[in-house]
Write an enzyme that holds these catalytic residues in place. Structure first.
Site, short mmCIF file in Angstrom:
data_model
loop_
_atom_site.label_atom_id
_atom_site.label_comp_id
_atom_site.label_asym_id
_atom_site.label_seq_id
_atom_site.Cartn_x
_atom_site.Cartn_y
_atom_site.Cartn_z
N GLU A 274 0.85 -1.21 0.00
CA GLU A 274 0.00 0.00 0.00
C GLU A 274 0.88 1.25 0.00
O GLU A 274 0.57 2.23 -0.67
CB GLU A 274 -0.94 0.01 1.21
CG GLU A 274 -1.95 -1.11 1.20
CD GLU A 274 -2.72 -1.22 -0.11
OE1 GLU A 274 -3.26 -0.21 -0.59
OE2 GLU A 274 -2.77 -2.33 -0.67
N TRP A 277 1.62 1.92 -3.40
CA TRP A 277 0.65 2.72 -4.18
C TRP A 277 0.95 4.21 -4.04
O TRP A 277 0.78 4.99 -4.97
CB TRP A 277 -0.79 2.41 -3.73
CG TRP A 277 -1.36 1.20 -4.41
CD1 TRP A 277 -1.39 -0.06 -3.92
CD2 TRP A 277 -1.94 1.14 -5.73
NE1 TRP A 277 -1.97 -0.91 -4.84
CE2 TRP A 277 -2.33 -0.20 -5.96
CE3 TRP A 277 -2.18 2.08 -6.72
CZ2 TRP A 277 -2.93 -0.61 -7.15
CZ3 TRP A 277 -2.79 1.67 -7.91
CH2 TRP A 277 -3.15 0.34 -8.11
N TRP A 305 -20.04 14.53 -18.69
CA TRP A 305 -20.32 14.68 -17.26
C TRP A 305 -21.54 15.57 -17.07
O TRP A 305 -21.77 16.49 -17.86
CB TRP A 305 -19.13 15.32 -16.53
CG TRP A 305 -17.86 14.51 -16.61
CD1 TRP A 305 -16.71 14.89 -17.24
CD2 TRP A 305 -17.60 13.22 -16.04
NE1 TRP A 305 -15.75 13.92 -17.11
CE2 TRP A 305 -16.27 12.88 -16.37
CE3 TRP A 305 -18.36 12.33 -15.29
CZ2 TRP A 305 -15.68 11.68 -15.98
CZ3 TRP A 305 -17.76 11.13 -14.91
CH2 TRP A 305 -16.45 10.81 -15.25
N ASN A 340 -10.43 3.92 3.26
CA ASN A 340 -10.15 3.73 1.83
C ASN A 340 -11.29 3.01 1.10
O ASN A 340 -11.66 3.39 0.00
CB ASN A 340 -8.85 2.94 1.65
CG ASN A 340 -8.52 2.74 0.18
OD1 ASN A 340 -8.37 3.71 -0.55
ND2 ASN A 340 -8.46 1.50 -0.25
N TRP A 358 -15.03 13.50 -12.00
CA TRP A 358 -14.09 13.14 -10.93
C TRP A 358 -13.37 14.39 -10.39
O TRP A 358 -12.97 14.42 -9.23
CB TRP A 358 -13.07 12.11 -11.43
CG TRP A 358 -12.19 12.60 -12.54
CD1 TRP A 358 -12.47 12.53 -13.88
CD2 TRP A 358 -10.93 13.26 -12.42
NE1 TRP A 358 -11.44 13.10 -14.59
CE2 TRP A 358 -10.48 13.55 -13.73
CE3 TRP A 358 -10.12 13.63 -11.35
CZ2 TRP A 358 -9.27 14.20 -13.99
CZ3 TRP A 358 -8.91 14.28 -11.61
CH2 TRP A 358 -8.51 14.56 -12.91
N TRP A 381 -8.83 9.32 -7.63
CA TRP A 381 -10.00 9.73 -8.40
C TRP A 381 -9.94 9.21 -9.83
O TRP A 381 -10.94 8.73 -10.38
CB TRP A 381 -10.17 11.26 -8.36
CG TRP A 381 -10.85 11.64 -7.09
CD1 TRP A 381 -10.27 12.09 -5.94
CD2 TRP A 381 -12.25 11.51 -6.80
NE1 TRP A 381 -11.21 12.26 -4.97
CE2 TRP A 381 -12.43 11.93 -5.47
CE3 TRP A 381 -13.36 11.10 -7.53
CZ2 TRP A 381 -13.69 11.93 -4.86
CZ3 TRP A 381 -14.61 11.10 -6.93
CH2 TRP A 381 -14.77 11.51 -5.60
P1 FAD Z 1 -3.26 2.37 5.18
O1 FAD Z 1 -4.14 1.31 4.60
O2 FAD Z 1 -2.74 2.16 6.53
O3 FAD Z 1 -2.06 2.56 4.13
C1 FAD Z 1 -0.80 3.07 4.51
C2 FAD Z 1 -0.40 4.21 3.63
O4 FAD Z 1 -0.27 3.78 2.27
C3 FAD Z 1 -1.42 5.33 3.58
O5 FAD Z 1 -1.26 6.20 4.68
C4 FAD Z 1 -1.10 6.00 2.25
O6 FAD Z 1 -0.01 6.88 2.36
C5 FAD Z 1 -0.69 4.82 1.40
N1 FAD Z 1 -1.83 4.34 0.62
C6 FAD Z 1 -2.72 3.39 0.97
N2 FAD Z 1 -3.61 3.20 -0.03
C7 FAD Z 1 -3.27 4.05 -1.01
C8 FAD Z 1 -3.80 4.32 -2.31
N3 FAD Z 1 -4.85 3.66 -2.80
N4 FAD Z 1 -3.20 5.27 -3.06
C9 FAD Z 1 -2.11 5.93 -2.60
N5 FAD Z 1 -1.57 5.71 -1.39
C10 FAD Z 1 -2.14 4.79 -0.61
N6 FAD Z 1 -4.62 9.03 0.15
C11 FAD Z 1 -3.96 10.12 0.61
O7 FAD Z 1 -2.99 9.99 1.35
N7 FAD Z 1 -4.35 11.38 0.23
C12 FAD Z 1 -5.40 11.59 -0.62
O8 FAD Z 1 -5.69 12.75 -0.96
C13 FAD Z 1 -6.14 10.45 -1.07
N8 FAD Z 1 -7.23 10.60 -1.86
C14 FAD Z 1 -7.90 9.48 -2.28
C15 FAD Z 1 -9.02 9.65 -3.13
C16 FAD Z 1 -9.73 8.54 -3.55
C17 FAD Z 1 -10.94 8.73 -4.45
C18 FAD Z 1 -9.33 7.23 -3.17
C19 FAD Z 1 -10.09 6.03 -3.63
C20 FAD Z 1 -8.23 7.07 -2.36
C21 FAD Z 1 -7.49 8.18 -1.91
N9 FAD Z 1 -6.36 8.03 -1.08
C22 FAD Z 1 -5.68 9.14 -0.65
C23 FAD Z 1 -5.78 6.68 -0.79
C24 FAD Z 1 -6.25 6.00 0.50
O9 FAD Z 1 -7.63 6.03 0.61
C25 FAD Z 1 -5.63 6.62 1.75
O10 FAD Z 1 -4.24 6.74 1.60
C26 FAD Z 1 -5.90 5.72 2.98
O11 FAD Z 1 -7.28 5.55 3.18
C27 FAD Z 1 -5.27 6.36 4.21
O12 FAD Z 1 -5.56 5.63 5.36
P2 FAD Z 1 -4.43 4.83 6.13
O13 FAD Z 1 -3.27 5.72 6.38
O14 FAD Z 1 -5.07 4.18 7.31
O15 FAD Z 1 -4.03 3.75 5.04
#
Ligand code: FAD
Length: 482
Positions: A274, A277, A305, A340, A358, A381
């Site tokens: 993750e 990502w 849109w 997420n 989006w 997005w």
């Molecule tokens: P954990 O599951 O603990 O993951 C650890 C870290 O991995 C996160 O803190 C983050 O830095 C990274 N990560 C995890 N999933 C993703 C992902 N899909 N894409 C990129 N990095 C990821 N994340 C943001 O940090 N900022 C945003 O502005 C953002 N906007 C989003 C918009 C949409 C529409 C979607 C679907 C996802 C978005 N995310 C964003 C990704 C993700 O939802 C969040 O990083 C995550 O929910 C943060 O919670 P956590 O730290 O507990 O994640």
């Protein structure tokens, strides 16, 4: 020896801060500075929730620096004149900073570097934010990656990221400190206090980040793969705002999870994927900087849109009549964060069920998320809309009721954020419009009154979205553009 300006940006920490470490090792007096210049990040200046977080994080950094008998000198931007003023006032001979990757910031920093170098001021920049900087990873064709699995595989073939740097114990300050604005003068905190929910949910700053990592690695980490999709549980790390503001770096996370007590390779790999990502998002933002405002996949440029402000408002306020969507939007509004799984559901609902662009969703998230991050938000997005790299295909449309039944089966998450539905039991809490009048009356739910009826019928909306997508594809094909 002439002082060095240490320019803090999205690296608000002392542990594993390579720019700080390098200045201290140079032996020069250190002048830590922060420059507030949102206009230089146009069209994505920090939103209201980010500004709230930034205020708290800067306060924590000020305290950490004071404990080292240092200070944080705060100025307003634009950066170039502010840095020039500081050089003049301190007689600094160099500026050190950690790199950022947003297109507007890269352009600003590159120009500043040219100007300062021509004036005989040294500049040194470092990587504090990523495991693998975007230009260090490429495929066999030397092209940037657009598929996550190939990108991450290539990353894992790179040398292991360096061990995090310890914070320096002490360092020298300048003989005479330049004046600083008081943090409150930046006006980052809201005038009307709407941040109570955020205060209750978060501890911004480096100390809060370390605690969040310790909590995660001692409890949730081992079960991350199985628990991460359930929004009512604390199954994820909640490190995202800390990572965005650089209160913790990915190298610290990498090594914390792969060493000692946490030596559980399968769990570490699942979680670090993750983080992968996040790396991928920065890779894409660097190589395709236009994607912050344009789809990566060109066939989406003319997607029809809808411009329906009324529906957009209902989505923003969590009043769509779909409980999981509404719970997510209310969690976002109250705490500045959303799980997420729910982010994917609400985003799919906006772009596919409501057929609203989006970009509208990205702007709303930008204003309201404490972890708003240009790379991750753009990827999230575009991925959901189907127009980005490695995106979910357009025809994959989340069913908000099935998602709710699967990932919040008992309705605990919905109940937490939608008190109007708190007395409704599963399965009706996922689809109140299907419940009988008796069931609704017993739960005190009056549809259309204290909780909305669905703003669209999902099956019809899904059909309309697929048709609109086919029309867009056909018109592009007829225009001969793909
Ligand atoms: P954990 O599951 O603990 O993951 C650890 C870290 O991995 C996160 O803190 C983050 O830095 C990274 N990560 C995890 N999933 C993703 C992902 N899909 N894409 C990129 N990095 C990821 N994340 C943001 O940090 N900022 C945003 O502005 C953002 N906007 C989003 C918009 C949409 C529409 C979607 C679907 C996802 C978005 N995310 C964003 C990704 C993700 O939802 C969040 O990083 C995550 O929910 C943060 O919670 P956590 O730290 O507990 O994640």
């Amino acid at each position: 020896m002439r002082p060095v300006l240490l320019w803090f940006r999205l690296d608000l920490r002392l542990i594993d801060n390579p720019a700080l470490r390098a200045v201290v090792e140079s032996g020069a007096p250190v002048v830590p500075v922060f420059i507030w210049s949102p206009e230089e990040e146009d069209p994505w200046p920090p939103g209201a929730a980010s500004r709230w977080w930034l205020h708290q994080s800067l306060r924590s950094l000020e305290q950490a620096l004071a404990e080292k008998t240092s200070r944080l000198v705060i100025r307003r931007g634009p950066a170039e004149p502010a840095i020039h003023d500081l050089i003049r006032e301190t007689n600094a001979g160099a500026v050190f900073w950690n790199r950022r990757y947003e297109p507007a910031v890269i352009a600003r920093d590159a120009k500043l570097k040219r100007v300062l170098t021509a004036e005989g001021i040294e500049t040194h920049s470092f990587n504090s934010a990523l495991l693998f900087e975007p230009w260090t990873v490429s495929g066999s064709t030397q092209q940037p990656f657009q598929i996550f699995s190939a990108f991450w595989k290539a990353c894992l073939k790179q040398p292991e990221p360096a061990e995090p740097l310890d914070p320096p114990q002490t360092w020298r300050g300048p003989a005479c400190w330049p004046v600083s604005l008081a943090l409150t003068e930046l006006g980052l905190e809201p005038e009307i206090d709407w941040a109570a929910g955020m205060r209750a949910a978060w501890t911004p700053g480096e100390g809060g980040a370390q605690k969040a990592l310790a909590r995660f690695s001692s409890s949730a980490f081992e079960h991350y793969s199985t628990e991460r999709n359930f929004p009512a549980r604390t199954g994820t790390s909640r490190l995202s705002p800390h990572l965005h503001f650089g209160e913790i770096g990915p190298r610290q996370i990498w090594h914390a999870l792969r060493s000692g007590a946490n030596n559980n390779a399968a769990a570490a790999n699942a979680y670090l994927r993750e983080i992968g990502w996040r790396e991928f998002a920065h890779h894409l933002l660097f190589h395709f900087p236009f994607t912050t405002n344009e789809p990566l996949r060109k066939e989406f440029a003319f997607f029809p849109w809808r411009n329906d402000r009324n529906l957009l408002k209902k989505w923003r306020r969590g009043r769509t009549g779909y409980p999981l969507v509404d719970a997510g939007m209310r969690e976002l509004w109250a705490t500045g964060w959303m799980h997420n799984r729910v982010r994917m559901v609400v985003a799919s609902f906006l772009v596919k069920d409501l057929r609203i662009s989006w970009e509208e969703g990205a702007y709303w998230f930008w204003a309201t998320l404490v972890d708003a991050d240009l790379a991750n938000n753009t990827l999230g997005w575009q991925w959901t809309a189907g127009c980005g790299a490695d995106a979910a295909p357009y025809f994959r449309i989340f069913n908000p009721v099935l998602q709710s039944e699967k990932f919040d089966a008992s309705g605990e998450y919905i109940r937490r954020w939608i008190p109007e539905l708190a007395r409704l039991s599963a399965p009706w809490i996922h689809k109140p419009w299907m419940a009988s009048a008796d069931v609704l009356a017993q739960a005190g739910v009056e549809l259309g009154s204290n909780y909305p009826l669905p703003v669209v019928v999902h099956e019809e909306a899904r059909h309309a979205a697929l048709e609109a997508f086919e029309r867009a594809r056909n018109s592009r094909r007829e225009a001969g553009t793909f």
